[in-house]
Design an enzyme around this catalytic site. Structure first.
Site, PDB file in Angstrom:
ATOM      1  N   ARG A  27       0.644  -1.274   0.072  1.00 30.57           N
ATOM      2  CA  ARG A  27      -0.035   0.011  -0.028  1.00 30.57           C
ATOM      3  C   ARG A  27       1.141   1.201  -0.115  1.00 30.57           C
ATOM      4  O   ARG A  27       0.545   2.269   0.574  1.00 30.57           O
ATOM      5  CB  ARG A  27      -0.926   0.225   1.243  1.00 30.57           C
ATOM      6  CG  ARG A  27      -1.875  -1.064   1.217  1.00 30.57           C
ATOM      7  CD  ARG A  27      -3.306  -0.400   0.632  1.00 30.57           C
ATOM      8  NE  ARG A  27      -4.435  -1.209   0.670  1.00 30.57           N
ATOM      9  CZ  ARG A  27      -5.492  -1.149   1.391  1.00 30.57           C
ATOM     10  NH1 ARG A  27      -5.661  -0.384   2.468  1.00 30.57           N
ATOM     11  NH2 ARG A  27      -6.071  -2.193   1.342  1.00 30.57           N
ATOM     12  N   ARG A  31      -3.547   6.582   1.377  1.00 27.96           N
ATOM     13  CA  ARG A  31      -3.973   7.912   2.009  1.00 27.96           C
ATOM     14  C   ARG A  31      -3.171   8.495   2.961  1.00 27.96           C
ATOM     15  O   ARG A  31      -3.277   9.808   3.469  1.00 27.96           O
ATOM     16  CB  ARG A  31      -5.337   7.532   2.563  1.00 27.96           C
ATOM     17  CG  ARG A  31      -6.411   7.313   1.831  1.00 27.96           C
ATOM     18  CD  ARG A  31      -7.651   6.758   2.454  1.00 27.96           C
ATOM     19  NE  ARG A  31      -7.415   5.390   2.931  1.00 27.96           N
ATOM     20  CZ  ARG A  31      -8.319   4.716   3.316  1.00 27.96           C
ATOM     21  NH1 ARG A  31      -9.592   5.352   3.694  1.00 27.96           N
ATOM     22  NH2 ARG A  31      -8.297   3.578   3.642  1.00 27.96           N
ATOM     23  N   ARG A  40      -6.743  11.788  -5.811  1.00 22.80           N
ATOM     24  CA  ARG A  40      -7.881  10.974  -5.633  1.00 22.80           C
ATOM     25  C   ARG A  40      -9.215  11.936  -5.415  1.00 22.80           C
ATOM     26  O   ARG A  40     -10.227  11.663  -6.125  1.00 22.80           O
ATOM     27  CB  ARG A  40      -8.217  10.252  -4.319  1.00 22.80           C
ATOM     28  CG  ARG A  40      -9.170   9.349  -3.937  1.00 22.80           C
ATOM     29  CD  ARG A  40      -9.252   8.350  -2.815  1.00 22.80           C
ATOM     30  NE  ARG A  40      -9.758   9.360  -1.860  1.00 22.80           N
ATOM     31  CZ  ARG A  40     -10.725   8.866  -0.615  1.00 22.80           C
ATOM     32  NH1 ARG A  40     -10.983   7.635  -0.598  1.00 22.80           N
ATOM     33  NH2 ARG A  40     -11.237   9.782   0.025  1.00 22.80           N
ATOM     34  N   ASP A  77      -6.930  -2.293  -6.895  1.00 23.91           N
ATOM     35  CA  ASP A  77      -7.444  -3.180  -5.822  1.00 23.91           C
ATOM     36  C   ASP A  77      -7.814  -4.399  -6.147  1.00 23.91           C
ATOM     37  O   ASP A  77      -8.064  -4.906  -7.269  1.00 23.91           O
ATOM     38  CB  ASP A  77      -8.684  -2.246  -5.353  1.00 23.91           C
ATOM     39  CG  ASP A  77      -9.126  -2.820  -3.911  1.00 23.91           C
ATOM     40  OD1 ASP A  77      -8.430  -2.054  -2.970  1.00 23.91           O
ATOM     41  OD2 ASP A  77      -9.899  -3.617  -3.665  1.00 23.91           O
ATOM     42  N   TYR A 154     -15.236 -11.456   0.677  1.00 19.70           N
ATOM     43  CA  TYR A 154     -15.882 -10.159   0.115  1.00 19.70           C
ATOM     44  C   TYR A 154     -17.204 -10.551  -0.812  1.00 19.70           C
ATOM     45  O   TYR A 154     -18.272  -9.832  -0.734  1.00 19.70           O
ATOM     46  CB  TYR A 154     -14.903  -9.072  -0.627  1.00 19.70           C
ATOM     47  CG  TYR A 154     -13.629  -8.454   0.318  1.00 19.70           C
ATOM     48  CD1 TYR A 154     -14.233  -7.549   1.194  1.00 19.70           C
ATOM     49  CD2 TYR A 154     -12.680  -9.008   0.529  1.00 19.70           C
ATOM     50  CE1 TYR A 154     -13.311  -7.119   1.857  1.00 19.70           C
ATOM     51  CE2 TYR A 154     -11.512  -8.474   1.446  1.00 19.70           C
ATOM     52  CZ  TYR A 154     -12.167  -7.413   2.185  1.00 19.70           C
ATOM     53  OH  TYR A 154     -10.982  -6.914   2.986  1.00 19.70           O
TER      54      TYR A 154
HETATM   55  O1  CP3 Z   1       0.059  -1.611  -2.510  1.00 14.28           O
HETATM   56  C1  CP3 Z   1      -0.337  -0.629  -3.253  1.00 14.28           C
HETATM   57  O2  CP3 Z   1       0.149   0.559  -2.946  1.00 14.28           O
HETATM   58  C2  CP3 Z   1      -1.238  -0.965  -4.472  1.00 14.28           C
HETATM   59  C3  CP3 Z   1      -2.585  -0.728  -4.246  1.00 14.28           C
HETATM   60  C4  CP3 Z   1      -3.476  -1.520  -3.276  1.00 14.28           C
HETATM   61  C5  CP3 Z   1      -4.745  -1.102  -2.839  1.00 14.28           C
HETATM   62  N1  CP3 Z   1      -5.320  -1.963  -2.406  1.00 14.28           N
HETATM   63  C6  CP3 Z   1      -5.140   0.391  -3.043  1.00 14.28           C
HETATM   64  C7  CP3 Z   1      -6.174   0.716  -1.957  1.00 14.28           C
HETATM   65  C8  CP3 Z   1      -3.449  -3.305  -3.065  1.00 14.28           C
HETATM   66  C9  CP3 Z   1      -2.527  -3.918  -3.306  1.00 14.28           C
HETATM   67  C10 CP3 Z   1      -4.668  -3.305  -2.444  1.00 14.28           C
HETATM   68  C11 CP3 Z   1      -5.023  -4.582  -1.958  1.00 14.28           C
HETATM   69  C12 CP3 Z   1      -6.395  -4.746  -1.160  1.00 14.28           C
HETATM   70  N2  CP3 Z   1      -7.395  -4.209  -1.271  1.00 14.28           N
HETATM   71  C13 CP3 Z   1      -6.475  -5.644  -0.237  1.00 14.28           C
HETATM   72  C14 CP3 Z   1      -5.317  -7.001   0.031  1.00 14.28           C
HETATM   73  C15 CP3 Z   1      -4.101  -6.351   0.796  1.00 14.28           C
HETATM   74  C16 CP3 Z   1      -4.395  -5.899   2.247  1.00 14.28           C
HETATM   75  O3  CP3 Z   1      -4.275  -4.834   2.571  1.00 14.28           O
HETATM   76  O4  CP3 Z   1      -4.597  -7.022   2.983  1.00 14.28           O
HETATM   77  C17 CP3 Z   1      -7.649  -5.785   0.085  1.00 14.28           C
HETATM   78  C18 CP3 Z   1      -8.220  -6.647   1.335  1.00 14.28           C
HETATM   79  C19 CP3 Z   1      -8.309  -4.858  -0.241  1.00 14.28           C
HETATM   80  C20 CP3 Z   1      -9.609  -4.374  -0.259  1.00 14.28           C
HETATM   81  C21 CP3 Z   1      -9.971  -2.974   0.122  1.00 14.28           C
HETATM   82  N3  CP3 Z   1      -9.676  -1.806  -0.801  1.00 14.28           N
HETATM   83  C22 CP3 Z   1      -9.999  -2.522   1.458  1.00 14.28           C
HETATM   84  C23 CP3 Z   1     -10.202  -3.272   2.671  1.00 14.28           C
HETATM   85  C24 CP3 Z   1      -9.816  -1.178   1.356  1.00 14.28           C
HETATM   86  C25 CP3 Z   1      -9.955   0.020   2.601  1.00 14.28           C
HETATM   87  C26 CP3 Z   1     -11.216   0.643   2.477  1.00 14.28           C
HETATM   88  C27 CP3 Z   1     -11.149   1.839   3.711  1.00 14.28           C
HETATM   89  O5  CP3 Z   1     -11.938   2.648   3.440  1.00 14.28           O
HETATM   90  O6  CP3 Z   1     -10.313   1.847   4.603  1.00 14.28           O
HETATM   91  C28 CP3 Z   1      -9.549  -0.807   0.156  1.00 14.28           C
HETATM   92  C29 CP3 Z   1      -9.516   0.600  -0.612  1.00 14.28           C
HETATM   93  C30 CP3 Z   1      -8.364   1.029  -0.950  1.00 14.28           C
HETATM   94  N4  CP3 Z   1      -7.455   0.136  -1.607  1.00 14.28           N
HETATM   95  C31 CP3 Z   1      -7.605   2.259  -0.587  1.00 14.28           C
HETATM   96  C32 CP3 Z   1      -6.121   2.101  -1.539  1.00 14.28           C
HETATM   97  C33 CP3 Z   1      -5.033   3.071  -1.316  1.00 14.28           C
HETATM   98  C34 CP3 Z   1      -8.050   3.164   0.150  1.00 14.28           C
HETATM   99  C35 CP3 Z   1      -9.117   3.949  -0.258  1.00 14.28           C
HETATM  100  C36 CP3 Z   1      -8.990   5.286  -0.505  1.00 14.28           C
HETATM  101  O7  CP3 Z   1      -8.477   6.157  -1.199  1.00 14.28           O
HETATM  102  O8  CP3 Z   1     -10.145   5.780  -0.040  1.00 14.28           O
END
Ligand code: CP3
Length: 359
Positions: A27, A31, A40, A77, A154
């Site tokens: 990640r 954020r 974003r 994602d 999910y």
């Molecule tokens: O690593 C990186 O920089 C690549 C980008 C990446 C994102 N998500 C961007 C993201 C990767 C590799 C993921 C994987 C992901 N997404 C996983 C597996 C890895 C882990 O963390 O266990 C999972 C379970 C998800 C599903 C998901 N997407 C969740 C649980 C969330 C967070 C929701 C929240 O509001 O906290 C996301 C959203 C997400 N994916 C964000 C980012 C940067 C934040 C969203 C935003 O900008 O609002």
């Protein structure tokens, strides 16, 4: 042959000699970076950001502009795959990801089909190609996908869950149905990762965030078996170069030997396991990635340096270590502390490599 100028990550994943321990952060574009929040906002939403190859490329490069990292990771994602399968992904403010049409009925499950990555996921594949062009041979690009079990969590729960009640009920009551979901999802992930590799991803990581919530027997049957199937179906050489595969099961430390035997090149570790002990268990079979507790980044720079050093010392001399956090970086991480981490690893890891250290 198109190895990047800085190929330290690829060499470490393949357990070839390196000058220092490469580092990237799960990640790393997210954020905690104000410039990410700004892009974003411009995109309008997280999904709009993912769906624009140009903006996804922009945020992918943001952490590399700030820090001396050894890899870029595709900005996307894991849930784009079930979205492309027709489940309707959306992000409710403050509630995390959700699906409009979660898998609830048997007929929905029987109708599930693997999407064509060049069609429904075209925006991701275009982003991969655009990022590779923008990186211009500097550092490698990591592609990724969720594991079938993590995606199914999910897809069946309809969003985040504390107890995984629905999927675990299905696992024990109707294992045939869950196996069907996992089989179709494994096909989808295989095609999706191969499309990313075709477009220029130079290593791939499978995120198995929820495999660790399974019993020891269920982990093998419902998570690891499908990751193994995916790995067996992946393009392992592209453009004359081997494409390393990383498997990250959060909470998978107990099953390390089995994960190492999955056909992957590297195993991602969370922070609950000592990386030196993990190395002793897997020997020369795979490289290891990890495993600083992401919460350490809430402490001061001196503590971060001490803790990063402990991880380097625990792994010890020789190649086969990729430094990372044990899970994704928190949105509450102060961006400046990451500089301290990156510099510590870059400078102090050199003494673990070179002619005097055993391979
Ligand atoms: O690593 C990186 O920089 C690549 C980008 C990446 C994102 N998500 C961007 C993201 C990767 C590799 C993921 C994987 C992901 N997404 C996983 C597996 C890895 C882990 O963390 O266990 C999972 C379970 C998800 C599903 C998901 N997407 C969740 C649980 C969330 C967070 C929701 C929240 O509001 O906290 C996301 C959203 C997400 N994916 C964000 C980012 C940067 C934040 C969203 C935003 O900008 O609002």
């Amino acid at each position: 042959m198109t190895r990047p100028r800085n190929d330290t990550l690829l060499r470490a994943l393949l357990r070839e000699p390196v000058e220092y321990t490469p580092l990237w952060l799960m990640r790393q574009a997210g954020r905690y970076l104000p410039e990410y929040c700004e892009t974003r906002k411009r995109a309008g939403s997280f999904m709009a950001l993912c769906k624009s190859p140009q903006l996804a490329c922009e945020v992918t490069l943001q952490p590399l502009a700030r820090y001396d990292l050894d890899a870029a990771i595709l900005f996307s994602d894991i849930l784009t795959v079930p979205d492309a399968m027709g489940l309707g992904l959306y992000f409710a403010e403050g509630e995390g990801p959700k699906f409009e049409r979660p898998l609830r009925d048997e007929w929905e499950i029987r109708n599930l089909a693997a999407p064509d990555p060049h069609d429904e996921l075209r925006y991701v594949i275009d982003a991969v190609a655009e990022i590779r062009r923008a990186l211009d041979g500097s550092v490698p690009l990591i592609g990724f996908s969720g594991s079938p079990y993590t995606l199914a969590c999910y897809m069946i729960e309809g969003g985040a869950s504390d107890d995984f009640r629905r999927i675990k009920t299905m696992l024990y009551d109707r294992p045939d149905l869950l196996h069907h979901v996992l089989g179709v999802t494994a096909q989808a992930v295989t095609a999706y990762l191969n499309a990313q590799i075709g477009a220029g991803a130079q290593a791939v990581q499978i995120f198995d965030t929820w495999g660790g919530s399974l019993s020891h027997a269920a982990y093998r049957e419902f998570s690891l078996a499908y990751m193994q199937e995916i790995i067996a179906g992946l393009t392992r050489t592209h453009d004359g170069e081997r494409i390393p595969v990383i498997v990250f099961t959060k909470g998978g430390g107990l099953w390390l030997e089995d994960i190492a035997a999955s056909g992957c090149d590297a195993v991602g570790l969370d922070w609950t396991i000592d990386i030196g002990q993990a190395r002793a268990r897997v020997g020369k079979r795979v490289a290891l990635q990890g495993n600083l507790d992401p919460s350490i980044l809430f402490a001061g720079p001196d503590v971060v340096a001490i803790e990063a050093r402990k991880v380097l010392h625990s792994f010890g001399p020789g190649s086969g270590h990729v430094f990372n956090l044990g899970h994704g970086i928190s949105q509450f991480t102060p961006p400046e502390i990451v500089t301290a981490l990156v510099e510590t690893v870059r400078v102090e890891s050199r003494s673990f490599h070179g002619p005097q250290s055993p391979a």
